[in-house]
Design an enzyme around this catalytic site. Structure first.
Site, PDB file in Angstrom:
ATOM      1  N   PHE A 250       0.812  -1.224   0.000  1.00 47.72           N
ATOM      2  CA  PHE A 250       0.000   0.000   0.000  1.00 47.72           C
ATOM      3  C   PHE A 250       0.846   1.274   0.000  1.00 47.72           C
ATOM      4  O   PHE A 250       0.342   2.346   0.281  1.00 47.72           O
ATOM      5  CB  PHE A 250      -0.976   0.031   1.176  1.00 47.72           C
ATOM      6  CG  PHE A 250      -1.766  -1.241   1.348  1.00 47.72           C
ATOM      7  CD1 PHE A 250      -2.418  -1.818   0.265  1.00 47.72           C
ATOM      8  CD2 PHE A 250      -1.847  -1.877   2.575  1.00 47.72           C
ATOM      9  CE1 PHE A 250      -3.144  -2.990   0.413  1.00 47.72           C
ATOM     10  CE2 PHE A 250      -2.574  -3.056   2.731  1.00 47.72           C
ATOM     11  CZ  PHE A 250      -3.223  -3.618   1.648  1.00 47.72           C
ATOM     12  N   ARG A 644      -4.552  -2.343 -21.971  1.00 43.99           N
ATOM     13  CA  ARG A 644      -4.540  -3.798 -22.179  1.00 43.99           C
ATOM     14  C   ARG A 644      -4.557  -4.525 -20.839  1.00 43.99           C
ATOM     15  O   ARG A 644      -3.789  -4.206 -19.934  1.00 43.99           O
ATOM     16  CB  ARG A 644      -3.291  -4.197 -22.968  1.00 43.99           C
ATOM     17  CG  ARG A 644      -3.150  -5.686 -23.117  1.00 43.99           C
ATOM     18  CD  ARG A 644      -2.199  -6.032 -24.227  1.00 43.99           C
ATOM     19  NE  ARG A 644      -2.781  -5.660 -25.516  1.00 43.99           N
ATOM     20  CZ  ARG A 644      -2.138  -5.751 -26.668  1.00 43.99           C
ATOM     21  NH1 ARG A 644      -0.894  -6.171 -26.696  1.00 43.99           N
ATOM     22  NH2 ARG A 644      -2.732  -5.411 -27.779  1.00 43.99           N
ATOM     23  N   ASN A 647      -4.123  -9.838 -17.243  1.00 39.39           N
ATOM     24  CA  ASN A 647      -4.795 -10.977 -16.608  1.00 39.39           C
ATOM     25  C   ASN A 647      -6.089 -10.488 -15.968  1.00 39.39           C
ATOM     26  O   ASN A 647      -6.072  -9.868 -14.909  1.00 39.39           O
ATOM     27  CB  ASN A 647      -3.875 -11.605 -15.563  1.00 39.39           C
ATOM     28  CG  ASN A 647      -4.494 -12.832 -14.918  1.00 39.39           C
ATOM     29  OD1 ASN A 647      -5.690 -12.865 -14.637  1.00 39.39           O
ATOM     30  ND2 ASN A 647      -3.692 -13.842 -14.663  1.00 39.39           N
ATOM     31  N   LYS A 717      -1.857  -0.004 -18.754  1.00 36.49           N
ATOM     32  CA  LYS A 717      -1.990   1.049 -17.749  1.00 36.49           C
ATOM     33  C   LYS A 717      -2.125   0.391 -16.372  1.00 36.49           C
ATOM     34  O   LYS A 717      -2.308  -0.820 -16.285  1.00 36.49           O
ATOM     35  CB  LYS A 717      -3.224   1.901 -18.025  1.00 36.49           C
ATOM     36  CG  LYS A 717      -3.180   2.604 -19.371  1.00 36.49           C
ATOM     37  CD  LYS A 717      -4.419   3.457 -19.568  1.00 36.49           C
ATOM     38  CE  LYS A 717      -4.366   4.125 -20.933  1.00 36.49           C
ATOM     39  NZ  LYS A 717      -5.526   5.000 -21.129  1.00 36.49           N
ATOM     40  N   GLU A 721      -4.496   1.333  -8.034  1.00 33.23           N
ATOM     41  CA  GLU A 721      -4.959   2.407  -7.160  1.00 33.23           C
ATOM     42  C   GLU A 721      -6.269   3.049  -7.607  1.00 33.23           C
ATOM     43  O   GLU A 721      -6.977   3.650  -6.809  1.00 33.23           O
ATOM     44  CB  GLU A 721      -3.847   3.462  -7.035  1.00 33.23           C
ATOM     45  CG  GLU A 721      -2.656   2.895  -6.287  1.00 33.23           C
ATOM     46  CD  GLU A 721      -1.371   3.693  -6.452  1.00 33.23           C
ATOM     47  OE1 GLU A 721      -1.106   4.533  -5.599  1.00 33.23           O
ATOM     48  OE2 GLU A 721      -0.621   3.464  -7.422  1.00 33.23           O
TER      49      GLU A 721
HETATM   50 MO1  MOS Z   1       1.536   2.852  -3.985  1.00 30.66          MO
HETATM   51  S1  MOS Z   1       1.028   4.299  -2.642  1.00 30.66           S
HETATM   52  O1  MOS Z   1       2.120   3.783  -5.231  1.00 30.66           O
HETATM   53  O2  MOS Z   1       2.559   1.770  -3.244  1.00 30.66           O
END
Ligand code: MOS
Length: 757
Positions: A250, A644, A647, A717, A721
């Site tokens: 994270f 693209r 998975n 891409k 997040e």
């Molecule tokens: Mo993330 S906050 O770019 O590990």
């Protein structure tokens, strides 16, 4: 039981033999059987345990530590304090660039935040070391703690986030606001949040002379190696970091943290391997967090409801000794086509550990404010929030004027709304109730995230037996990187995935960049793709220049690689196996190297002719108890276009995780700081609320097909997040639609929704 299911066949495009397939995790079996060894699972012979003593005050000095008592405790081997901590080659307070994180490595008796390490006790057992820590019984000279968004006088930071400009504008926002037909000004607050991966920071460190070998979780092995090399004054090749699995990252494992370095210092001091594992409450201090924000948005529209002004100002908090400013305003650069846009920041310093990037840093906190404000403007116009967004979403990136993939965003709005049934939404709030009398509300938000790439390298080998090896020091923090990158590797080498050995997760391998900024698949994947292409080029040279080959004369570009064979592009009945080509050439293997990305991704972004972002739209249903204010999210539908899809199974899983975090952002998560002592009062997983299964509704993530040829050759891409953005605002907007109450301080708690009788 929560029903997390995909209701639509994912964009299931077969790009090669492997890319595009919903393969299950390569490391799944290891994880479910417990065979995966995380950092703290290691136990080398002779290992000792180190436990941190951390400050209970937020500001002042450590006046006394009873080191004698701790050392006298049977089993305690050593106590390290500022008085005896060995010198380091680098000052941990040095900051040569914006993304160096200043560390607390016992450099003085000064206390800068609660939870700061003030000593390390090393002992034969974990219990003895823990007892040793309590025997230290620190005494402090306490100074008053400065806490929160109004802690001190504010100032203008020079840069925000990892080095973005703190001011940006296009057009004249003040002039547009002055002449706008309708305007709103609203202020939103987001709290401090702390990363809480299942696996806390842990290190097992062992020295052999000047060689340091460690097991520790890392989202950025190459950077971690350089940081340790700098601090210990060693050549980087003396440092070996193993990090095959992370129990979540994270962002808090993106940079080497102080406690991890203290584990390595401890091992050096005692001349034996040492294990140091943070306790859960120790995660609330020295390893970063999301800084709180107070965001003021001023919006103006013309007589048709088209945005003419969008001003986004963020006030945030950094520590007293380092700079990291949650870049919340920057989301307003990319989403809505306003004639004029301005973003700005101010900050205060507080007695708190330095904030750091935390999943969608800036995008998550900025999105909930921007999406709330957009909703409020739609409300002023008595317009449907989707119609208002369709009127105002950007066709080109508004701040830069560069083209980007707005068509994909339109498709996300369409597919998401259709699946959710948005057209049945009544315009006014408080119109829907369920059978039990709960208020029902529907809300939406737009999702976005930049498509970044960092620099990376990979090495590929093709062997005479038809198997291949791909090496890159990539990081799997649970997102499925091992699997997705192996798929790219297998296609890059034209192999079935079973023929491929994928090596990853340690710092001796080529630098795979950082697993951050949702860039890892693109970054490491493109280096892998390039390494594979280099090997295949050499193999094709061997075949097409050899008269004995059925591919002779086809030319390098005239062959394609698949399933361990090269085929003539114009006549696929003519082919040859890798083994035959290598055998005839008398070679055991061919090696190739690949690179990707730019040394400075932000500069590369700025210089590109295109604005590169992934997009999405999220729709939420909530139910609110009108008497108790209790809110539950009952349905979430997101539609995302992220280039693209390597998975679809892993990608959907990433979106589920992001969307659940969005729920958390809107309704659950916050660190509650004690205003007097400057400590997080809920530094544990019981009181630091995150959604549990009962809080997670049916979640759907629709993968919208998108081909963006500009981001990179594979069109990849990021997906890690973006799911938080859009979702947090959608939930907040749904709460308004259910209740008619607009809450602007997040998370939305039930006390905000109980109406005075
Ligand atoms: Mo993330 S906050 O770019 O590990």
């Amino acid at each position: 039981m929560p029903d997390i299911a995909s209701t639509q066949t994912p964009a299931h495009v077969r790009h090669g033999s492997n890319i595009g397939q919903p393969l299950t995790r390569r490391d799944g079996m290891l994880k479910v059987t417990g065979a995966a060894r995380y950092a703290a699972d290691h136990h080398p012979p002779g290992m000792l345990y180190a436990v941190l003593a951390v400050s209970s005050i937020a500001r002042g000095r450590v006046a006394f530590l009873d080191v004698a008592a701790a050392k006298a405790h049977p089993g305690v081997v050593e106590v390290i304090t500022p008085a005896n901590r060995p010198p380091l080659a680098q000052d941990p307070d040095e900051k040569p660039d914006p993304i160096t994180f200043r560390l607390d490595l016992l450099q003085s008796d000064r206390v800068r935040y609660a939870g700061q390490p003030i000593a390390v006790v090393i002992a034969e057992t974990l219990e003895t070391a823990t007892e040793g820590v309590s025997l230290l019984a620190p005494r402090y000279q306490i100074e008053p703690a400065r806490v929160g968004l109004d802690a001190t006088e504010s100032f203008l930071p020079a840069v925000v986030g990892p080095g973005f400009p703190a001011q940006a504008h296009r057009g004249d926002v003040e002039a547009e606001l002055a002449t706008a037909r309708k305007t709103i000004t609203e202020t939103y607050e987001t709290p401090a949040q702390y990363h809480n991966p299942m696996e806390p920071h842990a290190i097992v460190a062992a020295w052999e002379g000047d060689t340091l070998s460690i097991d520790t979780p890392s989202q950025g092995l190459a950077m971690a190696k350089l940081r340790l090399a700098g601090l210990f004054g060693l050549a980087p090749d003396k440092i070996h970091i193993r990090s095959p699995f992370l129990g979540g990252g994270f962002g808090c494992k993106g940079l080497m943290s102080g406690p991890q370095v203290l584990g390595a210092i401890a091992a050096r001091v005692v001349g034996r391997p040492v294990k140091l594992v943070l306790r859960r409450e120790q995660m609330f201090g020295p390893v970063g967090h999301r800084g709180p924000t107070r965001q003021t948005l001023r919006l103006g529209t013309d007589g048709d409801g088209a945005l003419v002004a969008l001003d986004h100002h963020t006030k945030t908090v950094s520590s007293t000794f380092d700079d990291f400013f949650e870049p919340a305003s920057d989301i307003s650069h990319t989403l809505y086509a306003s004639t004029a846009i301005a973003t700005s920041y101010e900050a205060v310093r507080a007695d708190v550990g330095t904030p750091l990037f935390m999943r969608a840093p800036g995008e998550a906190s900025g999105s909930i404010a921007l999406e709330s404000a957009i909703d409020e403007m739609a409300q002023v116009w008595a317009m449907d929030p989707l119609a208002f967004r369709l009127k105002n979403y950007a066709e080109v990136e508004p701040i830069s004027g560069k083209p980007f993939s707005s068509k994909a965003l339109r498709e996300c709005y369409r597919q998401g709304a259709e699946r959710f049934g948005w057209e049945r939404r009544p315009l006014a709030p408080r119109q829907m109730r369920d059978r039990d009398g709960l208020l029902v509300g529907w809300g939406m938000g737009t999702a976005t995230f930049p498509a970044f790439m960092f620099a990376a390298q990979a090495k590929a080998v093709l062997r005479r037996d038809g198997s291949g090896v791909m090496e890159t020091g990539a990081h799997d923090m649970g997102q499925g990187a091992w699997t997705a990158l192996a798929q790219i590797a297998a296609d890059g080498l034209g192999l079935d995935i079973d023929q491929l050995e994928f090596r990853s997760g340690n710092s001796d391998l080529p630098d795979a960049g950082i697993a951050g900024g949702s860039s890892h698949t693109a970054t490491a994947g493109m280096a892998i793709h390039d390494a594979g292409a280099n090997v295949i080029t050499r193999l094709a040279d061997l075949a097409t220049n050899d008269q004995r080959s059925s591919l002779y004369g086809a030319g390098n570009a005239g062959v394609i690689a698949r399933g361990g064979r090269l085929f003539r592009r114009d006549d696929t009945s003519r082919s040859e196996s890798y083994a035959d080509i290598l055998g005839r050439a008398g070679l055991d293997q061919i090696e190739g190297r690949g690179t990707s990305g730019a040394a400075n991704p932000m500069e590369a972004h700025a210089q590109s002719d295109y604005a590169m972002h992934a997009h999405g739209a999220v729709f939420a249903e909530v139910k609110v108890d009108p008497d108790l204010g209790q809110t539950r999210v009952t349905r979430l539908v997101g539609a995302f276009a992220a280039g693209r899809i390597i998975n679809p199974r892993m990608v959907q899983s990433q979106f589920y995780g992001g969307m659940i975090w969005g729920v958390s952002f809107a309704l659950h998560e916050q660190a509650i700081m004690d205003r007097h002592c400057g400590r997080a009062m809920n530094a544990n997983l019981a009181e630091y609320r995150i959604p549990v299964n009962a809080d997670v509704p049916s979640v759907e993530a629709i993968l919208v097909d998108e081909h963006d040829p500009h981001v990179n050759a594979l069109g990849i891409k990021g997906v890690g997040e973006m799911g938080i953005t859009g979702t947090a605002g959608a939930v907040a907007n749904a709460v308004w639609h259910a209740t008619g109450i607009r809450v602007r301080k997040f998370p939305i708690t039930l006390d905000c929704l109980i109406e005075p009788q």
